[in-house]
Design a protein around this motif. Structure first.
Motif, PDB file in Angstrom:
ATOM      1  N   HIS A 263     -13.290 -38.405  -6.906  1.00 26.33           N
ATOM      2  CA  HIS A 263     -12.498 -37.421  -7.659  1.00 26.33           C
ATOM      3  C   HIS A 263     -11.504 -38.144  -8.569  1.00 26.33           C
ATOM      4  O   HIS A 263     -11.062 -39.249  -8.261  1.00 26.33           O
ATOM      5  CB  HIS A 263     -11.770 -36.486  -6.697  1.00 26.33           C
ATOM      6  N   VAL A 264     -11.147 -37.477  -9.668  1.00 22.07           N
ATOM      7  CA  VAL A 264     -10.276 -38.100 -10.671  1.00 22.07           C
ATOM      8  C   VAL A 264      -8.937 -38.495 -10.016  1.00 22.07           C
ATOM      9  O   VAL A 264      -8.370 -37.732  -9.227  1.00 22.07           O
ATOM     10  CB  VAL A 264     -10.076 -37.163 -11.880  1.00 22.07           C
TER      11      VAL A 264
ATOM     12  N   SER B 207     -12.622 -41.845 -12.399  1.00 18.68           N
ATOM     13  CA  SER B 207     -13.265 -40.600 -11.968  1.00 18.68           C
ATOM     14  C   SER B 207     -14.748 -40.898 -11.849  1.00 18.68           C
ATOM     15  O   SER B 207     -15.316 -41.572 -12.708  1.00 18.68           O
ATOM     16  CB  SER B 207     -13.036 -39.500 -13.006  1.00 18.68           C
TER      17      SER B 207
ATOM     18  N   PHE C  94     -16.957 -38.709 -12.184  1.00 21.85           N
ATOM     19  CA  PHE C  94     -17.679 -37.683 -12.941  1.00 21.85           C
ATOM     20  C   PHE C  94     -17.806 -38.014 -14.422  1.00 21.85           C
ATOM     21  O   PHE C  94     -18.785 -37.635 -15.055  1.00 21.85           O
ATOM     22  CB  PHE C  94     -16.976 -36.326 -12.787  1.00 21.85           C
TER      23      PHE C  94
ATOM     24  N   THR D 276      -6.734 -37.288 -16.272  1.00 23.39           N
ATOM     25  CA  THR D 276      -7.693 -36.217 -16.574  1.00 23.39           C
ATOM     26  C   THR D 276      -8.961 -36.885 -17.085  1.00 23.39           C
ATOM     27  O   THR D 276      -8.879 -37.832 -17.872  1.00 23.39           O
ATOM     28  CB  THR D 276      -7.127 -35.274 -17.664  1.00 23.39           C
ATOM     29  N   ASP D 277     -10.126 -36.416 -16.631  1.00 26.62           N
ATOM     30  CA  ASP D 277     -11.369 -37.033 -17.123  1.00 26.62           C
ATOM     31  C   ASP D 277     -12.003 -36.184 -18.230  1.00 26.62           C
ATOM     32  O   ASP D 277     -11.525 -35.091 -18.551  1.00 26.62           O
ATOM     33  CB  ASP D 277     -12.341 -37.337 -15.968  1.00 26.62           C
TER      34      ASP D 277
ATOM     35  N   ASP E 116     -14.609 -34.556 -18.291  1.00 20.75           N
ATOM     36  CA  ASP E 116     -15.184 -33.282 -17.843  1.00 20.75           C
ATOM     37  C   ASP E 116     -14.095 -32.227 -17.674  1.00 20.75           C
ATOM     38  O   ASP E 116     -14.382 -31.094 -17.273  1.00 20.75           O
ATOM     39  CB  ASP E 116     -15.905 -33.448 -16.491  1.00 20.75           C
TER      40      ASP E 116
ATOM     41  N   ASN F 225     -11.551 -32.503 -15.493  1.00 16.49           N
ATOM     42  CA  ASN F 225     -10.943 -32.526 -14.142  1.00 16.49           C
ATOM     43  C   ASN F 225      -9.599 -33.224 -14.228  1.00 16.49           C
ATOM     44  O   ASN F 225      -9.518 -34.333 -14.772  1.00 16.49           O
ATOM     45  CB  ASN F 225     -11.818 -33.322 -13.165  1.00 16.49           C
ATOM     46  N   THR F 226      -8.556 -32.590 -13.702  1.00 19.42           N
ATOM     47  CA  THR F 226      -7.224 -33.201 -13.690  1.00 19.42           C
ATOM     48  C   THR F 226      -6.814 -33.493 -12.261  1.00 19.42           C
ATOM     49  O   THR F 226      -7.035 -32.674 -11.359  1.00 19.42           O
ATOM     50  CB  THR F 226      -6.198 -32.262 -14.364  1.00 19.42           C
ATOM     51  N   GLN F 227      -6.228 -34.667 -12.096  1.00 24.50           N
ATOM     52  CA  GLN F 227      -5.740 -35.072 -10.782  1.00 24.50           C
ATOM     53  C   GLN F 227      -4.716 -34.053 -10.292  1.00 24.50           C
ATOM     54  O   GLN F 227      -3.778 -33.718 -11.021  1.00 24.50           O
ATOM     55  CB  GLN F 227      -5.081 -36.443 -10.955  1.00 24.50           C
TER      56      GLN F 227
END
Ligand code: MTE
Length: 366
Positions: A254-255, A281, A283, A335-336, A338, A340-342
């Motif tokens: 996970h990010v 990340s 992802f 944040t990645d 895709d 996704n934010t931590q």
């Protein structure tokens, strides 16, 4: 292209007889002596590549004895079962990739309330340039037969994973699409050197983007399965509770980000400082890293610096000028690509996996 600088003999009996387990006190922060478990020291988390002796180690059992006549079996639901020697491996196409491995239990000691398991701080993560043969190449040679769903990997290491579970090897499986991904490697080199015993000599699996438990070390057997695998390290561990209470397998990283410098409780002078760290990340690429010096009230974007590869962590830095003397709580949030934010807070789980909430670093400016 084959990037190995070592002779073939080094992969055979001669080499395995000279290798010994990494002595304690070589620089890792020891979590456990037997089996060996150690994390990368905080200062080393500033370097993009982790030197091999400082790469974190996570073993469930004792490191297996060296095998003089190593062969890898590839069998199960295939058209032609294979038995492969190291000489065979060295004749196959080689793929070289920088890949970050993070243990699923990294940062477990941050969880509140605490959970059982190795009390990792933030050093159960490291990055190396891995070289080996794409697993897909061997699966194509063997020919995956119809009705296959997973590929199972067995290590040479064996033991009782928990009281009453019986003696069993380290076993993990992957879905077919992950096993046949061109970047899933059977690695035999780490940062240009043959794998050490601690890290899976002679051959280990490397699953880019996944938490470390998937990257099975000391491989002895690969089997193509027609049914999903159930086993201690697959369905009893490396799972988290989903929203519906059902177990969800731990898979991609996970990010997350970490602040490599400054360390917690640092005393800093009243001037500009370069805060630095890493973000990753499983992802997608990292899109941005934000820094807050007021515990998450306001955020400022950091610069992404250094190498940018799909499966390795991203370095970042942020020039920080404290407004006045006093205590500060620094946090980084990634944040990645895709989206996704931590999260600000980790989702607590009883086995202590996927601990990716932001981690405050408290400093004092004088
Ligand atoms: N493979 C075997 N055969 N036995 C193990 O105990 N540990 C797994 C994985 N592969 C393990 C294994 C876990 S939990 C992690 S996080 C990574 O190896 C750690 O790899 P490293 O010790 O090379 O850093």
């Amino acid at each position: 292209m084959n990037t190995c600088k070592c002779s073939k003999a080094e992969f055979g009996r001669e080499r395995s007889e000279t290798l010994s387990a990494q002595p304690e006190g070589t620089g890792l922060v020891t979590i456990e002596h037997e089996p060996i478990i150690g994390e990368t020291p905080q200062a080393t988390l500033q370097s993009w590549l982790t030197p091999n002796p400082l790469f974190y180690i996570r073993n469930h059992y004792s490191i297996p004895e060296s095998v003089s006549q190593w062969e890898l079996a590839l069998d199960g639901n295939v058209d032609n079962a294979l038995s492969l020697t190291l000489t065979d491996f060295r004749s196959f196409p080689i793929q070289t990739l920088p890949i970050t491995l993070e243990c699923a239990g990294n940062n477990r000691s941050d969880l509140e309330p605490q959970v059982p398991g190795n009390p990792f701080q933030n050093g159960a993560i490291s990055t190396a340039i891995w070289a080996g043969v794409p697993l897909r190449h061997l699966l194509e040679r063997a020919g995956i037969s119809k009705g296959s769903v997973e590929v199972l990997f067995e290590g040479f290491d064996i033991g009782e994973p928990a009281p009453g579970e019986g003696t069993q090897p380290y076993l993990r499986s992957l879905p077919i699409d992950v096993a046949t991904h061109p970047d899933t490697l059977l690695a035999y080199e780490m940062n240009g050197e043959p794998l050490s015993r601690e890290h899976g000599y002679p051959i280990r699996l490397i699953v880019p983007g996944w938490y470390g438990m998937a990257s099975v070390k000391w491989l002895r057997r690969i089997s193509v399965l027609q049914e999903p695998f159930e086993g201690f390290f697959q369905t009893d561990r490396y799972i988290v509770e989903g929203d519906d209470g059902e177990p969800v397998p731990v898979a991609q990283m996970h990010v997350k980000s970490l602040i490599s410098w400054p360390e917690s409780n640092a005393q800093l002078s009243m001037q500009s400082h370069m805060i630095n760290g890493m973000a990753w990340s499983g992802f997608a690429h990292i899109a941005k890293v934000e820094i807050s010096d007021d515990g998450g009230e306001t955020w400022h974007e950091a610069d992404l610096v250094g190498p940018r590869y799909r499966y390795s962590w991203q370095q970042w830095h942020f020039a920080w000028s404290p407004k006045s003397a006093g205590h500060y709580t620094l946090v980084a949030r990634a944040t990645d690509e895709d989206g996704n934010t931590q999260p600000l807070e980790t989702r607590w789980n009883s086995l202590g996996y996927i601990i990716n909430g932001v981690r405050p670093v408290r400093v004092e400016v004088n």
